[in-house]
Every structure is written in C-alpha cells, then in structure tokens.
Design an enzyme around this catalytic site. Structure first.
Site, PDB file in Angstrom:
ATOM      1  CB  CYS A 275      68.123  -8.109 -35.441  1.00  0.00           C
ATOM      2  SG  CYS A 275      68.714  -6.527 -36.107  1.00  0.00           S
ATOM      3  CG  HIS A 323      65.795  -5.263 -33.006  1.00  0.00           C
ATOM      4  ND1 HIS A 323      66.896  -6.083 -32.858  1.00  0.00           N
ATOM      5  CD2 HIS A 323      64.714  -6.020 -32.685  1.00  0.00           C
ATOM      6  CE1 HIS A 323      66.514  -7.263 -32.440  1.00  0.00           C
ATOM      7  NE2 HIS A 323      65.176  -7.262 -32.333  1.00  0.00           N
ATOM      8  CG  HIS A 335      63.490 -10.659 -31.811  1.00  0.00           C
ATOM      9  ND1 HIS A 335      63.930  -9.502 -31.218  1.00  0.00           N
ATOM     10  CD2 HIS A 335      63.064 -11.461 -30.784  1.00  0.00           C
ATOM     11  CE1 HIS A 335      63.781  -9.576 -29.901  1.00  0.00           C
ATOM     12  NE2 HIS A 335      63.264 -10.744 -29.614  1.00  0.00           N
TER      13      HIS A 335
END
Length: 359
Positions: A275, A323, A335
C-alpha cells in the site's frame, strides 16, 4: 466285526475327503469376507465426513490475517528504513572516530617532541642562564619567544584535551547507534516472520476451498470493491475536482496507471506494490520523495480534512495508520489492498479514515 453302513443325507451325494475339505475352506472364506465387509461398513459410518467450509467464514478469517500481515509489513518497512538510516549514521560516526583518533595522535606526537626538546635544554635555571649569557639582550628576546611558545603549547594541550572529549563522545554515539541498529535488525526479522506466518495461515485457510470456490471468492471481492467505488453504477465516477498541483496530478496518473498490478508486501514497484509502496512510487514519478511507510506518510505533508481532499492527496486508514491510498476524486481512492488482490479503486468510506495528507 462289520460296521453298519451310514445312510447318505437325502439330496446330497457323498463327497470324497479332499472335496469336503475344499468346501469347508470356501465356507470359512465366505464368512470371513462377510464379517470384514460388515466391519468396514461400520468403520466407514464411524468416521464423520468433513463439513464443507463456509466461504464467508473463510473470507472473514483470511481478511483478518491479511490485515495483520499488512500491519506487520508496514512495521517491517519502517524497520528497513531505520536500518538504512542507522547504517549510514553509524558509518559516518565511525569515520569521524577514525579521523579524530588520527588527529589526536598527531597532536600528541607534536607535544611529545616539544616536551623532549625542553627537557634536553631546560636543565639550567633561567636567571643563571641570563647572568652567564654574553648577550643578555638577545637572551631576553629569546626568553620572550620561549614564553610565547609555552603559551602556544598550553593552547595545544587544551586542544588535545578537547579533541579527546569529542572523540569519546563520538565513540559513545557510534556504540549507541550500533546497539540500536542491532535491535532494529532483530525487529526486522521478527516482523518478516510475522508477515510470512499470517500469509501462510491465510493460504492454508484458502486451501480448504476448492479452486472454483477460491476463484469465486476473489472475483466477488473485486466486484464488491468496484460496486462500492462505483456506487452501483457500471463505471467509477471520479468527479471533476482538479488535483491540488501539477505534481499531484502526475502522482495520481502514475497510481491509476498501475491499476491491476499485484500486491506484494515490501514492494515499491514498478511491477508490484504494497500500500505505501504504491504511494511512494507514484509520487516519485512526480519528483517528490515520500517517507516509505504509511505511518510516516501520515506526517509527510499538510494535514487536511477529508472534506478538503483533492485528487493526489494521501488518505491514511485505520487507527494505527497501517494502510494508505491515494484520493482519486468522487469519494474514491486508488490503492494496493492486500496479498492476492490487485491495485484497484475503492470507496473512501470502505475503511475508517485516520488522516488525510497533502504532500
């Protein structure tokens, strides 16, 4: 004596001895076979058939393991960055220690030479030397020069002491950095082991499903993400809001261009990403170097509210900030989700937002 004749059973002819034994063997074999069949049937009934795993339960457990793996992955990324920094800092300190020691050795050598010369010429009291001198005025000039030289030597001695202090300080700093580096290395190994354990456990769970169910699960997950981002329509609408800068526009274009790339933990592209690795790579294409981890990226720019978010901004998710995605507009981020999934669009409301940052 004559034995009486035994009558033969009605309907059965008398069998010779060998034939009778063969018949008995067949009967025993048949009985044993029947008994074994009954026992096998009973045993088969005693072993319960394993229940078919529920796909929803498997997905929930796998999602949790992937979340834990991502948390460990970001810690691993942070440890790797710390390791690089500490290696560089400790290397600089060790070089400074070596240079400082060389300088100190030279100073001490110079002072030793001067001290030896003074010892050889300093056996007579200065007043006696003045009285015996044939040229007192010249002697006084020389004495003044010697006094000045003594002051210089005193200053040199003070510099030696100061150099020793600085050297001791650098040595202590280098020792501290090396100890910290050792701790970071151990932490890195531990984090990587955690990632591997979570991923392995997730794969074991997935393997309880057959190939068809696994494919269905992955396809459904991708469809669900698309539906959340598209709000039930056929296509994702990113709106008309412009990025905050040309660099933000370039970073967003780079991230969108990687949609479909696989998630691989610890990767910063160009073929696969985790990520924070996707954010790091995308902004590098725009000429901006972000911090490596999602937690560090959360403090790598100007904090703004979600309502102020514009395309290219970073959206940090979850309380521990493990994240991150890039705001693409229209309430959508792009993402890298988790292992086994690919870079994609997702609704910004699909995960709890912790912060929004404009690099």
């Amino acid at each position: 004596m004559v034995m009486p004749h035994r009558p033969t059973h009605p309907g059965r002819a008398a069998l010779p001895g060998t034939a009778r034994r063969f018949a008995r063997a067949l009967a025993v074999t048949a009985a044993a076979t029947t008994a074994l069949a009954i026992a096998a049937a009973g045993g088969a009934q005693a072993v319960p058939t394993a229940p078919t795993p529920d796909k929803k339960d498997v997905k929930a457990q796998v999602d949790q393991l992937y979340s834990e793996a991502e948390q460990a992955s970001e810690k691993s990324n942070a440890a790797e960055e710390a390791q690089k920094r500490l290696q560089s800092e400790s290397g600089v300190l060790q070089a400074q220690v070596a240079e400082g020691q060389d300088a100190l050795n030279r100073m001490r050598g110079q002072l030793s030479t001067v001290a030896a010369a003074e010892y050889r010429s300093g056996g007579m009291d200065p007043s006696v030397q003045l009285m015996l001198s044939s040229d007192p005025e010249r002697y006084l000039d020389r004495a003044r020069n010697l006094a000045q030289a003594a002051e210089q030597r005193a200053a040199s001695l003070r510099e030696v002491v100061e150099q020793q202090r600085r050297l001791d300080q650098r040595r202590a700093e280098a020792t501290s950095k090396l100890a910290e580096l050792d701790g970071v290395r151990k932490s890195l190994v531990d984090c990587k082991q955690q990632v591997q354990q979570r991923l392995k456990s997730a794969q074991v769970l997935l393997n309880t499903l057959d190939a068809h169910d696994r494919a269905q699960l992955a396809a459904q997950d991708a469809r669900d993400a698309h539906d959340r981002a598209a709000r039930g329509t056929d296509r994702v609408d990113l709106g008309t809001q412009s990025p905050s800068s040309d660099r933000a526009a370039a970073a967003l274009a780079a991230a969108i261009g990687k949609i479909g790339s696989p998630y691989v933990y610890g990767s910063t592209g160009p073929g696969s990403f985790d990520c924070s690795g996707l954010m790091y790579w995308a902004w590098r294409q725009a000429g901006v170097t972000l911090p490596r981890t999602s937690q560090a990226q959360a403090f790598g720019g100007q904090r703004i509210s979600l309502a102020e978010a514009r395309p290219g901004d970073l959206v940090i998710f979850f309380r521990d900030m493990h994240h991150v995605g890039m705001y693409a507009g229209g309430g959508v981020v792009v993402h890298a989700p988790y292992p086994g999934a690919r870079v994609r669009y997702e609704s910004v409301s699909a995960m709890p937002v912790a912060a929004v940052v404009r690099p």
